[in-house]
Write a protein that holds these residues in place. Structure first.
Motif, PDB file in Angstrom:
ATOM      1  N   TYR A  71      -1.648 -11.731   8.111  1.00 48.73           N
ATOM      2  CA  TYR A  71      -2.025 -10.291   8.664  1.00 48.73           C
ATOM      3  C   TYR A  71      -2.787  -9.893   7.103  1.00 48.73           C
ATOM      4  CZ  TYR A  71       1.333 -10.635  12.156  1.00 48.73           C
ATOM      5  OH  TYR A  71       1.997 -11.370  13.085  1.00 48.73           O
ATOM      6  N   VAL A  72      -3.668  -8.885   7.432  1.00 51.10           N
ATOM      7  CA  VAL A  72      -4.850  -8.715   6.229  1.00 51.10           C
ATOM      8  C   VAL A  72      -4.775  -6.938   6.372  1.00 51.10           C
ATOM      9  CG1 VAL A  72      -6.974  -8.771   5.200  1.00 51.10           C
ATOM     10  CG2 VAL A  72      -5.914 -10.729   6.484  1.00 51.10           C
ATOM     11  N   MET A  73      -5.045  -6.304   5.588  1.00 52.33           N
ATOM     12  CA  MET A  73      -5.434  -4.943   5.312  1.00 52.33           C
ATOM     13  C   MET A  73      -6.345  -4.688   4.560  1.00 52.33           C
ATOM     14  SD  MET A  73      -1.970  -3.356   3.794  1.00 52.33           S
ATOM     15  CE  MET A  73      -1.415  -3.693   1.917  1.00 52.33           C
ATOM     16  N   ARG A  80      -8.392  -9.063  -3.087  1.00 49.93           N
ATOM     17  CA  ARG A  80      -9.550  -8.907  -3.958  1.00 49.93           C
ATOM     18  C   ARG A  80     -10.171  -7.523  -3.657  1.00 49.93           C
ATOM     19  NH1 ARG A  80     -14.521 -10.564  -0.827  1.00 49.93           N
ATOM     20  NH2 ARG A  80     -14.152 -10.964   1.392  1.00 49.93           N
ATOM     21  N   VAL A  81     -11.001  -6.992  -4.718  1.00 45.24           N
ATOM     22  CA  VAL A  81     -11.674  -5.796  -4.209  1.00 45.24           C
ATOM     23  C   VAL A  81     -13.071  -6.059  -3.624  1.00 45.24           C
ATOM     24  CG1 VAL A  81     -10.799  -4.557  -6.320  1.00 45.24           C
ATOM     25  CG2 VAL A  81     -12.723  -5.801  -6.592  1.00 45.24           C
ATOM     26  N   VAL A  82     -13.215  -5.307  -2.934  1.00 43.58           N
ATOM     27  CA  VAL A  82     -14.342  -5.528  -1.807  1.00 43.58           C
ATOM     28  C   VAL A  82     -15.328  -3.966  -1.995  1.00 43.58           C
ATOM     29  CG1 VAL A  82     -13.614  -7.269  -0.314  1.00 43.58           C
ATOM     30  CG2 VAL A  82     -13.311  -4.657   0.186  1.00 43.58           C
ATOM     31  N   ASP A  83     -16.383  -4.033  -1.301  1.00 44.59           N
ATOM     32  CA  ASP A  83     -17.402  -3.053  -1.405  1.00 44.59           C
ATOM     33  C   ASP A  83     -17.430  -2.531  -2.838  1.00 44.59           C
ATOM     34  OD1 ASP A  83     -17.706  -2.985   1.095  1.00 44.59           O
ATOM     35  OD2 ASP A  83     -16.500  -1.015   1.533  1.00 44.59           O
ATOM     36  N   GLY A  84     -17.937  -3.564  -3.610  1.00 46.98           N
ATOM     37  CA  GLY A  84     -18.250  -2.787  -5.285  1.00 46.98           C
ATOM     38  C   GLY A  84     -16.925  -2.346  -5.753  1.00 46.98           C
ATOM     39  N   GLY A  85     -15.915  -2.694  -5.254  1.00 45.59           N
ATOM     40  CA  GLY A  85     -14.707  -2.044  -6.066  1.00 45.59           C
ATOM     41  C   GLY A  85     -14.086  -0.789  -5.304  1.00 45.59           C
ATOM     42  N   ARG A  86     -14.835  -0.355  -4.156  1.00 49.23           N
ATOM     43  CA  ARG A  86     -14.469   0.694  -3.627  1.00 49.23           C
ATOM     44  C   ARG A  86     -13.219   0.708  -2.838  1.00 49.23           C
ATOM     45  NH1 ARG A  86     -19.845   0.590  -3.099  1.00 49.23           N
ATOM     46  NH2 ARG A  86     -19.908   0.447  -0.680  1.00 49.23           N
ATOM     47  N   ARG A  87     -12.984  -0.523  -2.330  1.00 50.74           N
ATOM     48  CA  ARG A  87     -11.910  -0.832  -1.225  1.00 50.74           C
ATOM     49  C   ARG A  87     -10.964  -2.133  -1.955  1.00 50.74           C
ATOM     50  NH1 ARG A  87     -12.737   2.022   3.316  1.00 50.74           N
ATOM     51  NH2 ARG A  87     -14.981   2.525   3.641  1.00 50.74           N
ATOM     52  N   LEU A  88      -9.861  -2.044  -1.619  1.00 48.81           N
ATOM     53  CA  LEU A  88      -8.944  -3.357  -1.769  1.00 48.81           C
ATOM     54  C   LEU A  88      -8.431  -3.941  -0.447  1.00 48.81           C
ATOM     55  CD1 LEU A  88      -7.275  -4.897  -3.769  1.00 48.81           C
ATOM     56  CD2 LEU A  88      -5.387  -3.172  -3.376  1.00 48.81           C
ATOM     57  N   LEU A  89      -8.761  -5.249  -0.364  1.00 50.93           N
ATOM     58  CA  LEU A  89      -8.500  -6.213   0.899  1.00 50.93           C
ATOM     59  C   LEU A  89      -7.110  -6.949   0.380  1.00 50.93           C
ATOM     60  CD1 LEU A  89     -10.556  -8.224   2.947  1.00 50.93           C
ATOM     61  CD2 LEU A  89      -8.691  -9.271   1.865  1.00 50.93           C
ATOM     62  N   TRP A  90      -6.112  -6.800   1.230  1.00 52.52           N
ATOM     63  CA  TRP A  90      -4.949  -7.175   0.767  1.00 52.52           C
ATOM     64  C   TRP A  90      -4.380  -8.119   2.190  1.00 52.52           C
ATOM     65  CZ3 TRP A  90      -2.058  -6.108  -3.956  1.00 52.52           C
ATOM     66  CH2 TRP A  90      -0.809  -6.537  -4.191  1.00 52.52           C
ATOM     67  N   GLY A  91      -3.944  -9.446   1.791  1.00 54.89           N
ATOM     68  CA  GLY A  91      -3.459 -10.324   2.718  1.00 54.89           C
ATOM     69  C   GLY A  91      -2.228 -10.819   2.440  1.00 54.89           C
ATOM     70  N   GLY A  92      -1.506 -11.335   3.460  1.00 51.80           N
ATOM     71  CA  GLY A  92      -0.412 -11.989   3.134  1.00 51.80           C
ATOM     72  C   GLY A  92       0.506 -11.997   4.459  1.00 51.80           C
ATOM     73  N   ARG A  93       1.789 -12.617   4.184  1.00 45.39           N
ATOM     74  CA  ARG A  93       2.904 -12.677   5.391  1.00 45.39           C
ATOM     75  C   ARG A  93       2.341 -13.715   6.416  1.00 45.39           C
ATOM     76  NH1 ARG A  93       7.899 -10.674   4.167  1.00 45.39           N
ATOM     77  NH2 ARG A  93       7.425  -9.404   2.225  1.00 45.39           N
ATOM     78  N   ILE A  94       3.306 -14.520   6.786  1.00 45.27           N
ATOM     79  CA  ILE A  94       3.046 -15.062   8.221  1.00 45.27           C
ATOM     80  C   ILE A  94       4.269 -14.903   9.077  1.00 45.27           C
ATOM     81  CG2 ILE A  94       1.727 -16.770   6.837  1.00 45.27           C
ATOM     82  CD1 ILE A  94       4.036 -18.793   7.197  1.00 45.27           C
TER      83      ILE A  94
END
Length: 426
Positions: A255-257, A287-301
């Motif tokens: 899962y990713v948000m 990791r930060v994406v969109d030049g630091g404007r958003r945070l992508l966070w994943g984990g859990r299975i």
């Protein structure tokens, strides 16, 4: 099947829609699956002048290849000691070097094909959630001695200077590793395959296969491909077409948000453009994406169907538990996807019978390993190397079916408990 609304889908720069297969075609190699393993195989074959047809049930990058964390770094889902125990020390060393080569291959392909929209960013930090700097220093020295590349050791102060969290202690930083937009990378590969004369058919699920003779036949609802070689690269979305392949791995959901735009709030917690992963068995990666404007966070299975909303609440709890200052950061988008895991936690790469190849079970291994899998299968078909045989100790062993899924889930919970106790004891 509808493609999930992912961050990568929203920011995809090439929206080319490819026609399904509607007739009978002949080629040298048929590739079943349009993810990273399949497209890399097809690219390397097309570069060598072979005619290739890729059959993709949905669209290029539909599966895990196009919706993952985007990490490209050496190594495998299982540790080097376990690989050496099964395959021997020298084979383990060569397998690790293949994973390094896979990382270099992806980077060089981005450069050579000008896939700027893949947006590669250098640096990956592997962080400890308990205090054990000595083990990291020892690992860095072993990596330098065995494989010839340097990992940068970061003490607790250096880590907390860029990751403003009391959860973290020491880290190793790999400056050669990187992270990227995986779906844009895949779309770039697809363009190059077609430029070289390869054929990619979307909406073309393989419904039947005759693999017994010198000429293999793969059928879809609209047509048929006849080829000397067939490569199966379908991963977590493998159907019943190849029973031996399907029974050899477990479909595992992850899962990713992605957050709302909040650059200042994110920077108050994460002051680095590096990708981050912690040392737990199924830990957080972000990791930060969109030049630091958003945070992508994943984990859990999970090994069974689960509500994305419920899992996102768990991901948010992990994020806020790590960074309390991000409690107000809203989640804008979330999705899940199926990965394929073998029982031995290694990729499954090899030849099933004359002219029938497989390249799958890349869950937890990263984009580098998926790419090198495609390259060594192409080399095997071309006869230029037999490096695919290095993966022979980790073949198509039965994954255990429903019982295997239950064992996998129980193992995950056990490892979570072990992580919890280890961190509390730190």
């Amino acid at each position: 099947m509808t493609y999930p609304d992912t961050y990568y889908r929203r920011t995809m720069t090439d929206g080319t829609v490819r026609a399904p297969l509607v007739r009978s075609v002949e080629c040298d190699v048929a590739v079943v699956g349009g993810g990273l393993a399949g497209l890399t195989t097809a690219l390397e074959l097309a570069r060598a002048g072979r005619s290739v047809t890729v059959l993709e049930a949905e669209s290029v990058g539909f599966g895990a290849s196009g919706r993952n964390g985007g990490f490209v770094s050496p190594g495998y889902a299982t540790g080097g000691e376990e690989i050496a125990r099964v395959a021997g020390a020298e084979t383990a060393r060569r397998l690790h070097m293949l994973s390094v080569e896979g990382m270099d291959f992806v980077r060089e392909t981005i450069r050579a094909l000008g896939i700027e929209e893949a947006d590669p960013k250098a640096g990956l930090m592997s962080v400890l959630r308990y205090d054990d700097g000595a083990s990291l220093r020892a690992y860095a020295e072993e990596t330098r001695r065995l494989y010839g590349y340097a990992l940068e050791y970061m003490d607790r102060d250096a880590v907390r200077a860029v990751l403003k969290s009391e959860r973290y202690f020491q880290a190793l930083r790999n400056p050669a590793a990187f992270h990227m937009h995986p779906l844009n990378y895949l779309r770039g590969l697809a363009r190059e395959i077609e430029r070289l004369g390869g054929r990619i058919c979307e909406g073309s699920a393989a419904t039947g296969a005759d693999l017994s003779g010198p000429e293999k036949r793969v059928t879809t609802a609209g047509g048929q491909v006849r080829a000397r070689d067939v490569v199966f690269t379908t991963g977590g979305y493998t159907g019943g077409l190849n029973a031996r392949l399907k029974r050899a791995f477990l479909p595992i959901a992850t899962y990713v948000m992605v957050s709302e735009e909040a650059p200042e709030l994110i920077a108050s917690a994460i002051a680095t453009a590096d990708a981050i992963g912690d040392n737990r068995r199924a830990g957080d990666y972000y990791r930060v994406v969109d030049g630091g404007r958003r945070l992508l966070w994943g984990g859990r299975i999970t090994t069974r169907a689960a509500s994305t909303g419920a899992l996102v609440r768990e991901l948010r709890a992990e994020m806020v538990g790590t960074y309390p200052q991000l409690a107000g950061l809203k989640t804008e988008l979330a999705w899940s996807g199926l990965m394929s895991y073998a029982r031995h936690l290694m990729p499954q790469i090899g030849r099933m019978s004359p002219g029938v190849w497989y390249c799958t079970a890349f869950g937890g291994h990263g984009l580098n390993t998926t790419a090198i899998g495609g390259r060594v299968i192409a080399e095997g078909i071309l006869g230029t190397s037999d490096r695919y045989r290095l993966y022979a100790p980790f073949g198509l062993v039965w994954a255990g079916g429903l019982a295997g899924l239950a064992v996998a889930q129980l193992t995950y919970w056990k490892l979570q408990a072990q992580d919890w106790w280890r961190e509390r004891a730190a």
